[in-house]
Design a protein around this motif. Structure first.
Motif, short mmCIF file in Angstrom:
data_model
loop_
_atom_site.label_atom_id
_atom_site.label_comp_id
_atom_site.label_asym_id
_atom_site.label_seq_id
_atom_site.Cartn_x
_atom_site.Cartn_y
_atom_site.Cartn_z
N CYS A 50 0.84 -1.19 0.00
CA CYS A 50 0.00 0.00 0.00
C CYS A 50 0.88 1.24 0.00
CB CYS A 50 -0.96 0.02 1.19
SG CYS A 50 -0.15 -0.03 2.80
N PHE A 51 0.25 2.36 -0.32
CA PHE A 51 0.97 3.62 -0.47
C PHE A 51 0.07 4.76 -0.01
CE2 PHE A 51 1.68 7.43 -3.03
CZ PHE A 51 3.03 7.67 -2.80
N GLN A 52 0.66 5.77 0.65
CA GLN A 52 -0.12 6.93 1.08
C GLN A 52 0.75 8.16 1.09
OE1 GLN A 52 -3.24 6.16 3.41
NE2 GLN A 52 -3.77 8.26 3.88
N ALA A 59 4.67 20.00 9.27
CA ALA A 59 6.04 19.99 8.76
C ALA A 59 6.32 18.87 7.78
CB ALA A 59 7.02 19.91 9.93
N HIS A 60 5.53 17.76 7.86
CA HIS A 60 5.79 16.60 7.01
C HIS A 60 4.78 16.48 5.86
CE1 HIS A 60 8.78 15.46 9.86
NE2 HIS A 60 7.91 15.23 10.82
N LYS A 61 4.14 17.58 5.50
CA LYS A 61 3.20 17.54 4.39
C LYS A 61 3.92 17.08 3.12
CE LYS A 61 -0.29 20.21 1.90
NZ LYS A 61 -0.97 21.51 1.77
N GLY A 62 3.32 16.11 2.43
CA GLY A 62 3.94 15.57 1.23
C GLY A 62 4.80 14.35 1.48
N ARG A 63 4.96 13.93 2.76
CA ARG A 63 5.73 12.73 3.05
C ARG A 63 5.07 11.51 2.42
NH1 ARG A 63 7.63 11.31 9.12
NH2 ARG A 63 9.34 12.69 8.47
N LEU A 64 5.86 10.67 1.78
CA LEU A 64 5.37 9.45 1.15
C LEU A 64 5.53 8.28 2.11
CD1 LEU A 64 7.04 9.83 -2.38
CD2 LEU A 64 4.90 10.83 -1.55
N PHE A 97 -2.59 2.33 5.88
CA PHE A 97 -2.17 3.45 6.72
C PHE A 97 -3.40 4.31 6.97
CE2 PHE A 97 1.82 2.65 4.42
CZ PHE A 97 2.72 2.61 5.47
N ASP A 98 -3.43 4.99 8.10
CA ASP A 98 -4.39 6.07 8.27
C ASP A 98 -3.69 7.21 8.96
OD1 ASP A 98 -6.73 7.71 8.78
OD2 ASP A 98 -7.87 5.90 8.31
#
Length: 275
Positions: A50-52, A59-64, A97-98
């Motif tokens: 899975c991927f999110q 601060a972690h906006k856009g973290r994969l 993930f949630d």
């Protein structure tokens, strides 16, 4: 936009709504590095599950985030160029993930659901430390937090012997709080992992993906209506994932992407090109 090719494994990233795609480097099991970092050298290829993308305003906006089979959970802060394994103690297959997004949750709260063995991990510090929570079945499917209520959670599970699929709800995230069954379906109706989607804007509305159909509830799962996805008899799509984007609901199946323009009441095939 990101697309996982499970046969690869390959993770593709588009930053122009699908007009062009770039393959991202993936971590490898035991691939060197320190402090959980994987530098991509040596080791075995991971198996993606899975991927999110973390879209919260912090601060972690856009973290994969990547979920794997028996290799832990990885995150990247540089658009997939390097990866850090933050759940090395997990030996299960990460199903979901949630990343909580509501006014009550901390910016770094994360929930991870695994199966084989089934467990639920919870972090309040962006994955630096984890606690475990019990799950209602040995075979879990999907997990969702309710963005409108701070402690309400949903989980789908499947009986390994009968094949019956069930959705549970609990209204307190304390580890000792029990899960309550809210809907159950036979193997012919259920199938797959029964993905759960909580409507981002309408409280108490949620959806569950089935075999050939989608369930919809207006009261947090107390009552349900069934909405057929296809009428054709030549194929029987099982809903593998549900998502909401710009007023449309998308359902991923092995036969392609379906969409609903009327909040899940009716469905049609969506013309979306793959990379």
């Amino acid at each position: 936009v990101a697309v996982i090719d499970y046969g690869g494994p390959v993770l593709c990233l588009s930053q122009d709504r699908g007009s062009s795609w770039t393959n991202l480097p993936l971590p490898r099991c035991g691939g060197g590095g320190t402090d959980g970092d994987d530098d991509g050298e040596g080791g075995d290829a991971i198996v993606l599950e899975c991927f999110q993308v973390d879209s919260r305003c912090h601060a972690h906006k856009g973290r994969l985030w990547l979920g794997t089979q028996s290799s832990g959970a990885y995150y990247s802060d540089d658009q997939g160029q390097t990866w850090t394994n933050t759940l090395q103690q997990s030996q299960g297959v990460i199903h979901a993930f949630d990343l909580t997004s509501n006014q009550y949750a901390g910016d770094d709260e994360i929930w991870v659901l695994t199966c084989f063995p089934s467990s639920m991990y919870h972090s309040l510090d962006g994955g630096k430390s984890w606690s475990t929570h019990p799950v209602p079945s040995r075979s879990v499917g999907d997990f969702a937090l309710d963005s409108h209520y701070p402690t309400r959670q949903y989980m789908s599970c499947q009986n390994l012997h009968s094949g019956e699929a069930t959705v549970y709800r609990r209204d307190n995230d304390h580890p000792r709080t029990s899960w309550n069954e809210i809907v159950s379906r036979t193997p012919q109706q259920g199938g797959g992992r029964m993905p759960i989607l909580v409507h981002p804007h309408i409280p108490d509305r949620l959806y569950v993906g089935l075999h050939r159909a989608v369930l919809r509830s207006e009261d947090g799962g107390d009552t349900w209506t069934t909405h057929d996805m296809v009428k054709e008899e030549d194929h029987s799509p099982v809903v593998m994932a549900l998502s909401y984007q710009s007023g449309r609901i998308f359902a991923k199946t092995a036969y392609g992407i379906y969409q609903s323009l009327d909040e899940g009441l009716s469905w049609q095939r969506a013309a979306i090109d793959k990379p």
